[in-house]
Design a protein around this motif. Structure first.
Motif, mmCIF file in Angstrom:
data_model
loop_
_atom_site.group_PDB
_atom_site.id
_atom_site.type_symbol
_atom_site.label_atom_id
_atom_site.label_comp_id
_atom_site.label_asym_id
_atom_site.label_seq_id
_atom_site.Cartn_x
_atom_site.Cartn_y
_atom_site.Cartn_z
ATOM 1 N N ARG A 1 27.096 78.418 -19.142
ATOM 2 C CA ARG A 1 26.527 79.716 -19.518
ATOM 3 C C ARG A 1 27.556 80.777 -19.924
ATOM 4 O O ARG A 1 27.392 81.404 -20.981
ATOM 5 C CB ARG A 1 25.632 80.246 -18.383
ATOM 6 C CG ARG A 1 24.858 81.504 -18.765
ATOM 7 C CD ARG A 1 23.920 81.995 -17.674
ATOM 8 N NE ARG A 1 24.611 82.268 -16.420
ATOM 9 C CZ ARG A 1 25.289 83.387 -16.164
ATOM 10 N NH1 ARG A 1 25.347 84.351 -17.059
ATOM 11 N NH2 ARG A 1 25.890 83.559 -15.009
ATOM 12 N N LYS B 1 22.415 75.500 -12.643
ATOM 13 C CA LYS B 1 21.711 76.015 -13.832
ATOM 14 C C LYS B 1 22.662 76.658 -14.845
ATOM 15 O O LYS B 1 22.343 76.741 -16.029
ATOM 16 C CB LYS B 1 20.574 76.958 -13.430
ATOM 17 C CG LYS B 1 20.995 78.272 -12.821
ATOM 18 C CD LYS B 1 19.766 79.134 -12.555
ATOM 19 C CE LYS B 1 20.075 80.436 -11.836
ATOM 20 N NZ LYS B 1 21.325 81.102 -12.106
ATOM 21 N N ASP B 2 23.840 77.092 -14.400
ATOM 22 C CA ASP B 2 24.789 77.707 -15.337
ATOM 23 C C ASP B 2 25.781 76.704 -15.904
ATOM 24 O O ASP B 2 26.596 77.040 -16.768
ATOM 25 C CB ASP B 2 25.590 78.811 -14.634
ATOM 26 C CG ASP B 2 24.696 79.997 -14.309
ATOM 27 O OD1 ASP B 2 23.597 80.078 -14.898
ATOM 28 O OD2 ASP B 2 25.095 80.823 -13.466
ATOM 29 N N ASN C 1 25.594 72.577 -16.869
ATOM 30 C CA ASN C 1 24.820 71.327 -16.842
ATOM 31 C C ASN C 1 25.780 70.124 -16.806
ATOM 32 O O ASN C 1 26.203 69.611 -17.843
ATOM 33 C CB ASN C 1 23.907 71.275 -18.069
ATOM 34 C CG ASN C 1 22.994 70.074 -18.040
ATOM 35 O OD1 ASN C 1 23.216 69.107 -17.304
ATOM 36 N ND2 ASN C 1 21.952 70.111 -18.852
#
Ligand code: NAD
Length: 432
Positions: A84, A222-223, A225
């Motif tokens: 992210r 989630k930030d 992968n």
């Protein structure tokens, strides 16, 4: 577009240690993308997207921005990264749409051309997906990871069966010198081609050991992968070193062999006009930078022999930078191209091609030819964009050349690991 699951990406295409015979990849069953790129006029704006917004992805974004400022009719429309902070930084710097999954980016109709700048083992899958989604591709070198021979064949077939344009990120191919040499060889100046000698000598392991660790406390989630980073490589627990400094590890990289040698081998294969090698042998290892994390060689010498009775050798180390002549392009030594009637190389001032006839009575006269232009990565991009507009598949570093080059490098990596001479069977397209 249907999303592909991670298990798809993790389908192993490894050439296993036990057997070098590659498993059949059912080339015939490959579903070729049926999308046809519409012809574009020279004035049409092209939407460009970058997948992988790390070090190289950001240099591509800077180049694309420069080209746009210089009047190229392009727009940076989207970026994708599975991490992210990098994705968001690039999206905000270039006002591009951020994607965390390349499949979603490829479904975006604003995207005409994608630049793939992810780690080596991800390139092939994303290039196939891009072509099947109807996008033109600038794919960073190496075209695939050294263990992904089957995938390389699959990508070749995908490019052949579709109209999309493909150019590998071997920007040295923007240097006129190689095209001039190729023409000279084709016109018979050196006589029957015999030998190509090239290499890459430099000092330092900074390319691997000093890759930036943006966040030493980064975790998979989630930030970030981690599954998407792993792709088809062996499943391993998340590691900051593996994620940020992937060039140290064999699962994702091949050291100078696949990182640097595409820059010096591609043009030699092209100049000599050889097809697939008959056999390849190589030896190398960690001769200087021997520390805990490093798995990839720092010194590596290979010889490829062709049915055309041509031999190509690539020598190199990261522990000595004596090149024995001028450097050309991304730090590689200037090649020597030998034929029955003479040899081609580059002058010490790096401005001319020198033809030296063989020392024999009645030999041809020596010749010096000025080099027209040098390497320029912006020109490499412009060539691709021009090909995209004219629908000309003949880019400066097309897939068939990438395949011929990468097969040598893959065979070399496997030869060194097995301490065997490997053969390429042209009929079955297998390494044996
Ligand atoms: N042509 C050249 O001169 C040149 C120079 C440098 C790097 N490269 C090539 O560019 C590639 C990238 O190298 P780098 O130094 O920028 O590495 P990097 O690690 O700095 O950047 C790679 C980025 O890809 C992202 N990524 C990983 N898996 C992904 C996935 N499945 N989908 C989307 N994003 C993913 C990572 O999060 C990272 O931000 C390499 O293959 C390298 O060989 C070419």
């Amino acid at each position: 577009m249907a999303k592909r699951s991670n298990s798809d990406m993790s389908r192993r295409s490894f050439i296993q240690k036990s057997s070098l015979a590659t498993s059949s990849i059912l080339l015939g069953s490959l579903t070729a993308g049926s999308k046809r790129a519409e012809s574009r006029s020279a004035n049409d704006r092209l939407g460009v997207a970058v997948i992988g917004t790390g070090g190289r992805g950001n240099s591509h974004l800077r180049m694309l921005n420069q080209l746009k400022e210089d009047g190229e009719n392009i727009e940076i429309v989207a970026v994708c990264d599975i991490y992210r902070p990098r994705r968001e930084a690039a999206a905000s710097a270039y006002k591009a749409k951020p994607y965390d999954d390349h499949h979603d980016l490829l479904a975006d109709k604003a995207v005409d051309v994608v630049c793939i700048a992810t780690p080596d083992h991800i390139h092939g899958y994303q290039a196939i997906d891009a072509i099947q989604a109807g996008k033109d591709v600038y794919c960073e070198k190496p075209v695939t990871h050294w263990r992904q021979f089957d995938l390389t064949k699959k990508l070749l077939k995908t490019v052949q069966e579709n109209d999309q344009i493909f150019q590998l990120g071997t920007q040295a191919m923007s240097d006129s010198v190689w095209h001039q040499m190729k023409k000279m060889v084709k016109e018979g100046l050196i006589g029957q081609p015999l030998d190509g000698e090239t290499g890459f000598f430099r000092i330092g392991d900074w390319g691997e050991r000093e890759m930036t660790i943006d966040d030493p406390n980064a975790i998979a989630g989630k930030d970030l992968n981690w599954e998407a980073f792993l792709g088809d490589s062996p499943k391993r627990a998340f590691s900051v070193d593996r994620f940020f400094r992937w060039r140290l590890f064999e699962d994702y990289a091949g050291g100078p062999v696949t990182d640097l040698y595409p820059h010096c081998l591609t043009q030699v294969v092209d100049i000599l006009g050889v097809d697939m090698p008959e056999s390849v042998v190589a030896l190398g290892g960690i001769h200087r930078y021997d520390y805990e994390l490093r798995e990839v060689p720092d010194t590596f010498n290979l010889i490829a022999q062709y049915p055309e009775k041509v031999t190509i050798s690539v020598l190199g180390t990261q522990a000595n930078d004596f090149n024995g002549g001028p450097l050309r392009g991304s730090g590689q030594r200037c090649p020597v191209i030998r034929g029955w009637e003479g040899s081609l190389t580059i002058s010490d001032n790096n401005k001319e091609i020198i033809f030296t006839p063989i020392r024999e009575k009645g030999a041809k006269a020596p010749l010096t030819v000025p080099i027209e232009t040098g390497e320029d990565n912006l020109k490499h991009w412009q060539k691709l964009l021009e090909c995209c507009r004219s629908r000309n598949k003949n880019s400066w570093s097309p897939m068939d050349l990438a395949f011929r080059t990468q097969t040598v490098l893959q065979m070399a990596m496997l030869s060194n690991r097995t301490k065997k001479v490997l053969r390429y069977d042209k009929d079955t397209m297998e390494i044996v």
